[in-house]
Design a protein around this motif. Structure first.
Motif, PDB file in Angstrom:
ATOM      1  N   GLN A   1       0.832  -1.195   0.000  1.00  0.00           N
ATOM      2  CA  GLN A   1       0.000   0.000   0.000  1.00  0.00           C
ATOM      3  C   GLN A   1       0.876   1.258   0.000  1.00  0.00           C
ATOM      4  OE1 GLN A   1      -0.286  -2.587   2.128  1.00  0.00           O
ATOM      5  NE2 GLN A   1      -2.406  -2.931   2.774  1.00  0.00           N
TER       6      GLN A   1
ATOM      7  N   TYR B   1       2.316   2.690   3.174  1.00  0.00           N
ATOM      8  CA  TYR B   1       3.358   1.950   3.894  1.00  0.00           C
ATOM      9  C   TYR B   1       4.693   1.912   3.158  1.00  0.00           C
ATOM     10  CZ  TYR B   1      -0.538   0.633   6.824  1.00  0.00           C
ATOM     11  OH  TYR B   1      -1.626   0.682   7.658  1.00  0.00           O
TER      12      TYR B   1
ATOM     13  N   ALA C   1       2.444  -9.506   3.521  1.00  0.00           N
ATOM     14  CA  ALA C   1       2.669  -8.300   4.316  1.00  0.00           C
ATOM     15  C   ALA C   1       1.576  -7.243   4.104  1.00  0.00           C
ATOM     16  CB  ALA C   1       4.040  -7.716   4.001  1.00  0.00           C
ATOM     17  N   ASP C   2       0.947  -7.246   2.937  1.00  0.00           N
ATOM     18  CA  ASP C   2      -0.155  -6.295   2.691  1.00  0.00           C
ATOM     19  C   ASP C   2      -1.217  -6.401   3.786  1.00  0.00           C
ATOM     20  OD1 ASP C   2       1.047  -5.581   0.371  1.00  0.00           O
ATOM     21  OD2 ASP C   2      -0.409  -6.528  -0.969  1.00  0.00           O
TER      22      ASP C   2
ATOM     23  N   PHE D   1      -0.609  -8.228   6.777  1.00  0.00           N
ATOM     24  CA  PHE D   1      -0.006  -8.365   8.098  1.00  0.00           C
ATOM     25  C   PHE D   1       0.442  -7.029   8.714  1.00  0.00           C
ATOM     26  CE2 PHE D   1       3.688  -9.052  10.831  1.00  0.00           C
ATOM     27  CZ  PHE D   1       3.075  -9.793  11.825  1.00  0.00           C
ATOM     28  N   VAL D   2       1.122  -6.209   7.918  1.00  0.00           N
ATOM     29  CA  VAL D   2       1.685  -4.959   8.452  1.00  0.00           C
ATOM     30  C   VAL D   2       0.608  -4.031   9.038  1.00  0.00           C
ATOM     31  CG1 VAL D   2       2.935  -2.855   7.823  1.00  0.00           C
ATOM     32  CG2 VAL D   2       3.814  -5.080   7.105  1.00  0.00           C
ATOM     33  N   PRO D   3      -0.505  -3.801   8.319  1.00  0.00           N
ATOM     34  CA  PRO D   3      -1.537  -2.952   8.930  1.00  0.00           C
ATOM     35  C   PRO D   3      -2.072  -3.517  10.245  1.00  0.00           C
ATOM     36  CG  PRO D   3      -1.993  -3.285   6.592  1.00  0.00           C
ATOM     37  CD  PRO D   3      -0.849  -4.189   6.935  1.00  0.00           C
TER      38      PRO D   3
ATOM     39  N   ILE E   1       0.414  -2.644  13.005  1.00  0.00           N
ATOM     40  CA  ILE E   1       0.338  -1.221  13.378  1.00  0.00           C
ATOM     41  C   ILE E   1      -0.924  -0.962  14.209  1.00  0.00           C
ATOM     42  CG2 ILE E   1       0.038   1.124  12.453  1.00  0.00           C
ATOM     43  CD1 ILE E   1       1.895   0.220  10.117  1.00  0.00           C
TER      44      ILE E   1
END
Lengths: 207, 437
Positions: A66, A69, B223-224, B226-228, B231
């Motif tokens: 995204q 990020y 990761a698209d 997982f990362v959010p 956070i």
């Protein structure tokens, strides 16, 4: 076991994670070394005879695609040995974005040894689409050539060419590190990692 | 664990101290999963291991007494150099040299844990700064950054999953209970002193998020997705000194142990922390679509003002909930608070080790003065009882959360799963997800 760090870059809709899942799923893993997590995967491959049937292990670092990020990416690509920059062949806007990733890698990593592979995904959808709505393959190929990148078009859905991408990167890594690899084949030295420890510089956290 | 071993050390909560590593699972250490601190201590008590013990003790003594304040990078280098030196010595020491690769790795882990257990009060910035006697600018910077992160988290704690690009498919009833559990696992990072145990807390927290993805059949999203989630977890979390903890792992975990999956998730956590530090109201463009956003933001600002006012009036109260750098718990509180599991048992084991070891410790007053034992002014029996009580409470909490997360499963079944897997959250979530399917 030779280990290499490979970072995955690309927009969130280009299917970069699917490529890696396909790779891990389709690889025959006689060494039982694969790891499948939500965002970190590892997989071993064996190169052909021409490359001494060398076995190597990819540690694959996925990044969030995204736009918001994007700033997290340097955390992932530092100390990488290879990068997969992915676009969607059915989405003309996605190639310029991939090109920006390549530029960023060249500028920020600034390491001639970093192997970058440009990958067009969703090849299976090409036949259903008007050619005008597709990414121009020649354009992508030319960009890859100019920048000394590996180039492949794949389908994570059917698996077409996916393994080839990793074989190709593996071969380049092998050639690049041939001396060290031969060194490692001497007795009592069978487990070297060519990675630098990735989180140990004092600048890395929250600086 | 054989009976002799149990007698040798005060071992009542011993299995609990190994709790974080059991969660690690096959993925973490791939080949060398073996980890047994007790087994390592046993070898250390063998007279043949004396040279190793002496080197280690003398290193710790010198580290503590030679200088009042090292900078963080000096500490990092000294400790790393010592590990390189002693790990090499292991290979030729009579007590260790014939061990298997896995056992040698275990010994290396053991030495790291032993050394860092002893030097925690010299190396973990919140301890040092609160001592006010041996901190320097680099350690103080950690605390300033902890405070900055805390302020950012407070400022944006009201954000919803939709503000962070969490995909709509994941926004359902389960989301919040998984996020809460993940945050709770991460908060355990303050209960441990060894870099490895702290790292395992990070991995366990991530594992709960995998559980959520798996639950929604989104594990392939990478990761698209997982990362959010990570956070979002941080924004809903209450982890004192997170930055100090992350930097402590970076500095004092032996580099070759910090590879692969460990390195990936630690980097992701750092990335998530940096992202939050950089957040500001103008940079969150998507929020223009949220008509109530400004209202929510100002309302939260008011609440923060009240909170800070309360903290000023009653600093002690707030410190138990969300310690600010000026009112952080003292090192002794760090020991007393987390008694839920490992901290206590590790502490007694370490002290026990140093006290019962065959070679007597040359006692330097300065050295003795700083040992963790002196910070801990409670007797072992009280500590053990307290530990058991807190552990029980913690288990009940875990059970309740899991029952909320899996309302379709029989509560008794969930309890059985918890008991079978010794309340290891990562393992429990995995098994329950399978059953729910």
């Amino acid at each position: 076991m030779l280990q290499f760090k490979l970072v995955l870059l690309g927009d969130s809709s280009v299917g970069k994670s699917s490529i890696v899942h396909r790779f891990v799923k389709d690889s025959f893993d006689e060494y039982r070394e694969s790891t499948i997590g939500a965002a970190f995967l590892s997989q071993t491959i064996k190169l052909s005879e021409e490359y001494d049937e060398q076995v190597l292990k990819f540690e694959i670092w996925d990044t969030a695609g995204q736009e918001r990020y994007k700033s997290l990416a340097p955390m992932y690509y530092r100390n990488a040995n290879a990068a997969l920059v992915v676009y969607d062949v059915t989405e003309p806007d996605s190639l310029p974005k991939a090109k920006l990733w390549v530029d960023e890698l060249k500028e920020k990593v600034n390491d001639d040894k970093l192997i970058i592979c440009l990958v067009g995904n969703k090849l299976d959808l090409v036949s259903e689409r008007e050619s005008t709505s597709l990414v121009d393959e020649a354009d992508a190929r030319e960009f890859a050539q100019e920048n000394n990148l590996l180039f492949h078009q794949v389908s994570a859905k059917t698996g077409e060419n996916v393994i080839k991408v990793f074989q190709d990167i593996g071969e380049r890594l092998y050639l690049q590190n041939k001396d060290k690899i031969q060194e490692s084949k001497k007795p009592n030295n069978n487990n070297i990692s060519l990675q630098r420890p990735s989180t140990n510089d004092s600048q890395s956290c929250c600086s | 664990m054989d009976a002799d071993d149990d007698k040798g050390f005060n071992a009542s909560p011993e299995t609990i101290s190994e709790k974080p590593l059991a969660d690690v699972g096959e993925n973490l250490d791939e080949k060398n999963n073996y980890y047994d601190f007790q087994a390592f201590l046993k070898i250390m008590r063998d007279p043949k291991a004396d040279p190793i013990v002496k080197h280690t003790k003398s290193f710790i003594r010198n580290f503590v007494s030679q200088r009042e304040n090292w900078t963080t990078s000096e500490q990092e280098k000294l400790i790393n150099d010592f590990k390189v030196f002693i790990y090499d010595k292991l290979l030729t020491n009579e007590a260790f040299r014939d061990l298997s690769d896995a056992q040698i790795k275990n010994a290396k882990e053991g030495i790291e844990k032993l050394v860092m257990g002893k030097l925690y009060y010299k190396c973990f910035s919140p301890c040092l700064v609160n001592e006010k006697r041996s901190s320097d600018a680099t350690h103080e910077q950690d605390l300033l950054d902890d405070a900055k992160l805390r302020d950012k988290i407070l400022e944006f704690r009201f954000l919803g999953p939709e503000h962070l690009d969490i995909i709509p498919d994941l926004i359902n009833g389960k989301l919040h209970s998984f996020i809460a559990l993940s945050a709770k696992e991460l908060a355990k990072i303050n209960q441990y002193r060894s870099p490895r145990d702290k790292m395992v807390c990070v991995l366990n927290s991530c594992k709960v998020l995998f559980g959520l993805l798996k639950h929604n059949n989104k594990l392939n999203g990478g990761a698209d997705h997982f990362v959010p989630l990570l956070i979002f977890t941080l924004l809903k979390s209450d982890v004192p000194h997170l930055i100090s903890n992350v930097r402590y792992i970076e500095r004092f975990r032996f580099p070759s142990f910090l590879m692969g999956e460990n390195a990936y998730y630690l980097s992701t956590l750092q990335g998530a922390v940096n992202f939050i530090l950089d957040m500001d109201i103008d940079s969150i463009s998507i929020l223009e679509t949220d008509k109530d956003f400004n209202k929510k933001y100002s309302q939260n600002q008011e609440e923060i003002k009240d909170l800070k006012k309360q903290e000023l009036l009653n600093p002690k109260d707030s410190s138990t909930k969300f310690p600010h750098r000026t009112v952080s718990p003292s090192p002794s509180e760090y020991i007393l608070k987390p008694l839920d599991d490992a901290a206590n048992s590790v502490l007694t084991k370490l002290n026990d080790f140093w006290n019962t070891s065959t070679s007597p410790t040359p006692s330097s007053p300065e050295y003795e003065d700083r040992s963790p034992r002196d910070h801990q002014e409670i007797d072992e029996h009280t500590a053990t009882v307290l530990a058991q009580q807190m552990e029980h409470k913690e288990q009940e909490n875990t059970l309740q959360t899991l029952q909320l997360m899996f309302p379709d499963l029989d509560p008794d079944l969930i309890r059985d799963v918890c008991i079978a897997s010794k309340y290891r959250v990562g393992v429990c979530v995995d098994s329950l997800l399978e059953m729910a399917e």
